[in-house]
Scaffold this motif. Structure first.
Motif, PDB file in Angstrom:
ATOM      1  N   ARG A 628       0.773  -1.331   0.225  1.00 21.55           N
ATOM      2  CA  ARG A 628      -0.089   0.087   0.099  1.00 21.55           C
ATOM      3  C   ARG A 628       0.906   1.345  -0.053  1.00 21.55           C
ATOM      4  N   GLY A 629       0.316   2.331  -0.661  1.00 16.20           N
ATOM      5  CA  GLY A 629       0.993   3.595  -0.492  1.00 16.20           C
ATOM      6  C   GLY A 629       2.392   3.503  -1.260  1.00 16.20           C
ATOM      7  N   PHE A 630       3.328   4.150  -0.512  1.00 14.22           N
ATOM      8  CA  PHE A 630       4.586   4.506  -1.059  1.00 14.22           C
ATOM      9  C   PHE A 630       5.411   3.076  -1.203  1.00 14.22           C
ATOM     10  N   ASP A 631       4.815   1.935  -0.473  1.00 13.43           N
ATOM     11  CA  ASP A 631       5.639   0.751  -0.582  1.00 13.43           C
ATOM     12  C   ASP A 631       5.036  -0.174  -1.560  1.00 13.43           C
ATOM     13  N   THR A 632       4.051   0.364  -2.205  1.00 10.39           N
ATOM     14  CA  THR A 632       3.453  -0.478  -3.347  1.00 10.39           C
ATOM     15  C   THR A 632       4.614  -1.182  -4.282  1.00 10.39           C
ATOM     16  N   THR A 633       4.481  -2.341  -4.719  1.00 12.90           N
ATOM     17  CA  THR A 633       5.295  -2.747  -5.899  1.00 12.90           C
ATOM     18  C   THR A 633       4.390  -3.286  -6.999  1.00 12.90           C
ATOM     19  N   VAL A 634       5.057  -3.775  -7.878  1.00 10.19           N
ATOM     20  CA  VAL A 634       4.260  -4.486  -9.202  1.00 10.19           C
ATOM     21  C   VAL A 634       5.146  -5.823  -9.277  1.00 10.19           C
ATOM     22  N   LYS A 635       4.455  -6.945  -9.063  1.00  9.93           N
ATOM     23  CA  LYS A 635       5.089  -8.182  -9.117  1.00  9.93           C
ATOM     24  C   LYS A 635       4.075  -9.410  -9.370  1.00  9.93           C
ATOM     25  N   PRO A 636       4.516 -10.492  -9.776  1.00  4.51           N
ATOM     26  CA  PRO A 636       3.729 -11.622  -9.703  1.00  4.51           C
ATOM     27  C   PRO A 636       3.293 -12.013  -8.519  1.00  4.51           C
ATOM     28  N   ALA A 637       2.051 -12.704  -8.261  1.00  2.00           N
ATOM     29  CA  ALA A 637       1.507 -13.140  -7.161  1.00  2.00           C
ATOM     30  C   ALA A 637       2.139 -14.182  -6.117  1.00  2.00           C
ATOM     31  N   LEU A 638       2.167 -14.080  -5.253  1.00  2.00           N
ATOM     32  CA  LEU A 638       2.512 -15.161  -4.063  1.00  2.00           C
ATOM     33  C   LEU A 638       4.260 -15.128  -4.045  1.00  2.00           C
ATOM     34  N   GLY A 639       4.913 -13.980  -4.734  1.00  2.00           N
ATOM     35  CA  GLY A 639       6.278 -14.359  -4.680  1.00  2.00           C
ATOM     36  C   GLY A 639       7.073 -15.182  -5.633  1.00  2.00           C
ATOM     37  N   ARG A 640       6.046 -15.352  -6.647  1.00  2.00           N
ATOM     38  CA  ARG A 640       6.572 -16.097  -7.767  1.00  2.00           C
ATOM     39  C   ARG A 640       7.425 -15.309  -8.876  1.00  2.00           C
ATOM     40  N   HIS A 641       8.334 -16.181  -9.485  1.00  3.87           N
ATOM     41  CA  HIS A 641       9.043 -15.450 -10.734  1.00  3.87           C
ATOM     42  C   HIS A 641       7.964 -15.360 -11.879  1.00  3.87           C
ATOM     43  N   LEU A 642       8.187 -14.240 -12.774  1.00  2.00           N
ATOM     44  CA  LEU A 642       7.303 -14.299 -13.821  1.00  2.00           C
ATOM     45  C   LEU A 642       7.363 -15.347 -14.674  1.00  2.00           C
ATOM     46  N   LYS A 643       8.254 -16.059 -14.907  1.00  2.00           N
ATOM     47  CA  LYS A 643       8.335 -17.331 -15.835  1.00  2.00           C
ATOM     48  C   LYS A 643       7.495 -18.348 -15.212  1.00  2.00           C
ATOM     49  N   ASP A 644       7.354 -18.339 -13.919  1.00  2.00           N
ATOM     50  CA  ASP A 644       6.344 -19.426 -13.182  1.00  2.00           C
ATOM     51  C   ASP A 644       4.792 -18.939 -13.132  1.00  2.00           C
ATOM     52  N   SER A 645       4.555 -17.668 -13.425  1.00  2.00           N
ATOM     53  CA  SER A 645       3.091 -17.206 -13.576  1.00  2.00           C
ATOM     54  C   SER A 645       2.295 -17.756 -14.608  1.00  2.00           C
ATOM     55  N   GLU A 646       1.049 -16.717 -14.759  1.00  2.78           N
ATOM     56  CA  GLU A 646       0.309 -16.953 -15.992  1.00  2.78           C
ATOM     57  C   GLU A 646       0.826 -16.281 -17.004  1.00  2.78           C
ATOM     58  N   CYS A 647       2.006 -15.922 -17.267  1.00  2.00           N
ATOM     59  CA  CYS A 647       2.561 -15.153 -18.457  1.00  2.00           C
ATOM     60  C   CYS A 647       2.614 -15.944 -19.427  1.00  2.00           C
ATOM     61  N   ASN A 648       2.102 -15.401 -20.686  1.00  2.00           N
ATOM     62  CA  ASN A 648       2.285 -16.147 -21.791  1.00  2.00           C
ATOM     63  C   ASN A 648       3.299 -15.375 -22.768  1.00  2.00           C
ATOM     64  N   ALA A 649       4.124 -14.750 -22.293  1.00  2.00           N
ATOM     65  CA  ALA A 649       5.120 -14.101 -22.942  1.00  2.00           C
ATOM     66  C   ALA A 649       4.543 -13.170 -24.323  1.00  2.00           C
ATOM     67  N   CYS A 650       3.419 -12.636 -24.295  1.00  2.00           N
ATOM     68  CA  CYS A 650       2.801 -11.872 -25.544  1.00  2.00           C
ATOM     69  C   CYS A 650       3.884 -10.395 -25.607  1.00  2.00           C
ATOM     70  N   GLY A 651       4.579 -10.054 -24.372  1.00  2.00           N
ATOM     71  CA  GLY A 651       5.304  -8.988 -24.551  1.00  2.00           C
ATOM     72  C   GLY A 651       4.598  -7.541 -24.552  1.00  2.00           C
ATOM     73  N   LYS A 652       3.311  -7.444 -24.287  1.00  2.00           N
ATOM     74  CA  LYS A 652       2.537  -6.414 -24.306  1.00  2.00           C
ATOM     75  C   LYS A 652       2.902  -5.383 -23.055  1.00  2.00           C
ATOM     76  N   CYS A 653       3.334  -6.058 -22.053  1.00  2.00           N
ATOM     77  CA  CYS A 653       3.901  -5.260 -20.827  1.00  2.00           C
ATOM     78  C   CYS A 653       5.008  -4.480 -21.203  1.00  2.00           C
TER      79      CYS A 653
END
Length: 665
Positions: A628-653
């Protein structure tokens, strides 16, 4: 349909559209860091604020639906001030370098990180072209540059810096072997400029202005082009054939060369739309001691330009820079029995490259530190030197401890004394130019203008005087930008804002240590007998392995001119993020996140575009907001790596990110 007025001009638009949409549809640029037409309105960045007639407050253009008859202003000092405030707040916690430290340290501004990465990938043509955007002499400068880029390389926080200079040389030589020669010259502008001086500065200025379509003529007083690269650097460091090959590429663009042509400013005035004075510094500085008039006292540059046999002779070289090392090592090769290097400080203070000093010692040069010539002895010719023994006192203006003369002396017998303690220009024919107290031309450090009309100056002849070749080339490249704008009747671009970062060894504690690739040097006993090159070039395998050690410190988005944050910071000018100094977050670059995507949380401005494009366009939740607030971050849920998430490598991000927080591997 409704009618609105934007900056005094009336437009018709569909009812229900936002001010930002209507402005965009009609080619009116309103900045935004968090808006995309594919996504729902978010309104997080606050940089798109505009004024509406009758409303005392600034409003956000992305989230405000336009009303019939609305009068909108998108640019004013009040709006700009607000946008600067937004940018300063965002930049106050925006870390990581825009430019890699190596590039920032390079006087020519070369994208070292970019071409090193291309070497790693085996794309040598791209690497060669990238270097030549800033330096027309990759092979030559790769051999002689004292490597300020490597001094700044962060790889040394792991073990040793990347061998950037050798990689530059490798690419330059590789390009020659494969006949790479793409050089796109713009359509003729009908404008012309003269460059007086055909050294690295003059040739570079002519080259970059020629690429922009201007007719360029270079006047060079010497029989051949190259300046100090040709006449001041020995063959064993820079073969003349290598230099000539790179000069020929400049000639191929259509630059006209006139050699053996010593001209004055008045000779060319009125014949060209602009003149660039780059005559260099060809006169050796005096030693200010008695006996300098004796036969056998020679300037370092004079000796290097025309070395002669020293068989059976003893030589004293005065100085501690690279020119002094060149003179010492050339004297060895010309057959001198004894070569002394006299330097008034210790080895630790010598400005010469350490490798040059070490190789000189290996080749038999005797260094006499903490000594300074007090008198050159002899009747008509040099017979010896009386030396004052020095000691180090307090630091001087350069930061080095100043040498102080003691009451002790010593004496050595020599046949020649070579003075290599500095260089100064000879400016006959340029009397109308205003000079510094050191006898160099005063040239504005940003515009390179002199006091004479339509006359510019760069390189060793200006301001602080002689410097390394890559500094002269960097000045010439920037001067070409200024002169190009001048010839087109345009304003000179302002200096660019960049973000700089500081790192320590702790930041790279997890990096695997990898030894630096080293070139093979010829044995001292062999190389001291001739002027052949001292070391051999990298193999393709060793070059790629060395390039792979690069930590890629700089920002890919900045390098590719794809960072909106920096674009806006430079557009609105006078951004001072430092006034909001305080606690800043420290994150690690998540290089192991994904095989195709790198996340750098230090550059994230929490615009939400990556999270929303993943959700609203792809229907996935590979990324999300945490905290929350100043300490907000953007990352995959549950501390996973992006490669282990739902990411389909579309590259839109990656495509939608307005900074370098999401980049391709």
């Amino acid at each position: 349909m409704i009618k609105v007025t934007i900056n005094g001009k009336e437009y018709t638009a569909e009812q229900g559209k936002s001010i930002l949409q209507i402005a965009s549809d009609n080619g009116v640029d309103v900045p935004s860091l968090c808006h995309d037409e594919r996504l729902n309105v978010y309104g997080s960045c606050g940089i798109c604020t505009v004024e509406i007639e009758g409303n005392p407050r600034l409003i956000r253009a992305c989230s405000t639906i336009a009303a019939d008859g609305m009068a909108i202003i998108t640019e004013s000092e009040r709006i700009s001030a607000n946008r600067r405030l937004v940018l300063e707040l965002l930049l106050s916690d925006h870390k990581g370098d825009c430019k890699a430290p190596c590039s920032a340290a390079c006087p020519a501004g070369t994208d070292c990180m970019g071409y090193v990465r291309e070497i790693k990938d085996g794309d040598y043509a791209a690497a060669w072209a990238r270097i030549r955007e800033n330096i027309p002499f990759p092979s030559s400068i790769g051999r002689v540059c004292p490597r300020p880029c490597e001094d700044a390389c962060r790889r040394q926080l792991v073990e040793e810096p990347i061998a950037i200079a050798e990689l530059k040389q490798f690419v330059g030589d590789r390009a020659a072997e494969t006949n790479v020669s793409q050089q796109n010259v713009a359509e003729s502008t009908g404008k012309s400029a003269a460059v007086i001086g055909g050294g690295p500065a003059g040739l570079s200025a002519a080259y970059y202005l020629r690429l922009r379509g201007h007719d360029m003529t270079v006047y060079e007083a010497m029989p051949e082009l190259g300046g100090m690269l040709r006449y001041g650097i020995p063959e064993y460091r820079l073969p003349k054939a290598i230099l000539q090959r790179e000069i020929d590429l400049i000639s191929d663009t259509g630059v006209t060369f006139k050699t053996g042509a010593k001209v004055s400013l008045s000779d060319v005035r009125g014949k060209y739309d602009a003149v660039i004075v780059a005559v260099g510094a060809w006169t050796s500085s005096g030693m200010r001691c008695s006996g300098e008039e004796l036969r056998g006292v020679i300037g370092g540059i004079d000796f290097l330009r025309e070395p002669f046999s020293l068989s059976g002779k003893s030589v004293a070289v005065v100085g501690g820079g690279n020119t002094a090392m060149d003179a010492c090592r050339t004297a060895v090769r010309m057959g001198a029995d004894n070569v002394y290097c006299l330097y008034r400080r210790t080895r630790a203070e010598m400005p010469a490259q350490d490798i040059e000093i070490s190789e000189a010692i290996e080749e038999g040069v005797e260094f006499k530190f903490l000594t300074n010539p007090k008198a050159i002895l002899g009747d008509e010719s040099v017979e010896g030197v009386r030396l004052a023994v020095m000691e180090l006192g307090e630091p001087d203006a350069s930061g080095r401890r100043a040498p102080v003369e003691t009451d002790r002396e010593e004496q050595i017998e020599v046949d020649y004394v070579i003075a290599a303690i500095g260089q100064k220009p000879q400016l006959d024919g340029f009397e109308e130019l205003e000079l510094t107290k050191w006898g160099t031309i005063i040239a504005d450090e940003v515009t390179f203008r002199t006091n004479a009309v339509n006359t510019f100056s760069v390189g060793d002849v200006t301001n602080k005087g002689a410097d390394i070749a890559v500094t002269a080339i960097g000045e010439a490249r920037r001067c070409a930008d200024v002169v190009d704008a001048f010839l087109r009747g345009e304003a000179t671009a302002p200096l660019q804002y960049v973000v700089k970062d500081e790192k320590t060894a702790d930041d790279f504690a997890d990096c695997e240590k990898q030894p630096r690739a080293h070139v093979n040097h010829r044995a001292p006993s062999e190389r001291a007998r001739d002027f052949g090159e001292v070391y051999t070039l990298f193999s393709e395998e060793s070059a790629q392995r060395e390039a792979a050690r690069c930590l890629s410190c700089g920002c890919g988005a900045y390098r590719d001119s794809d960072c909106k944050l920096i674009e806006y910071a430079n557009r609105y000018g006078a951004v001072h993020a430092e006034k909001y100094a305080g606690f800043t977050h420290k994150y690690s670059v998540s290089e192991d996140d994904h095989e195709r995507i790198v996340r750098n949380p230090e550059k994230c401005i929490f615009c939400g575009l990556c999270v929303r494009v993943c959700d609203e366009v792809e229907g996935l939740t590979a990324l999300g907001f945490h905290g929350r607030g100043f300490d907000t971050t953007v990352k995959p849920a549950l501390g996973r790596h992006l490669k282990d998430s739902e990411c389909n490598a579309c590259g839109k991000c990656v495509e939608i990110c307005p900074t370098g927080a999401m980049t391709k591997v």
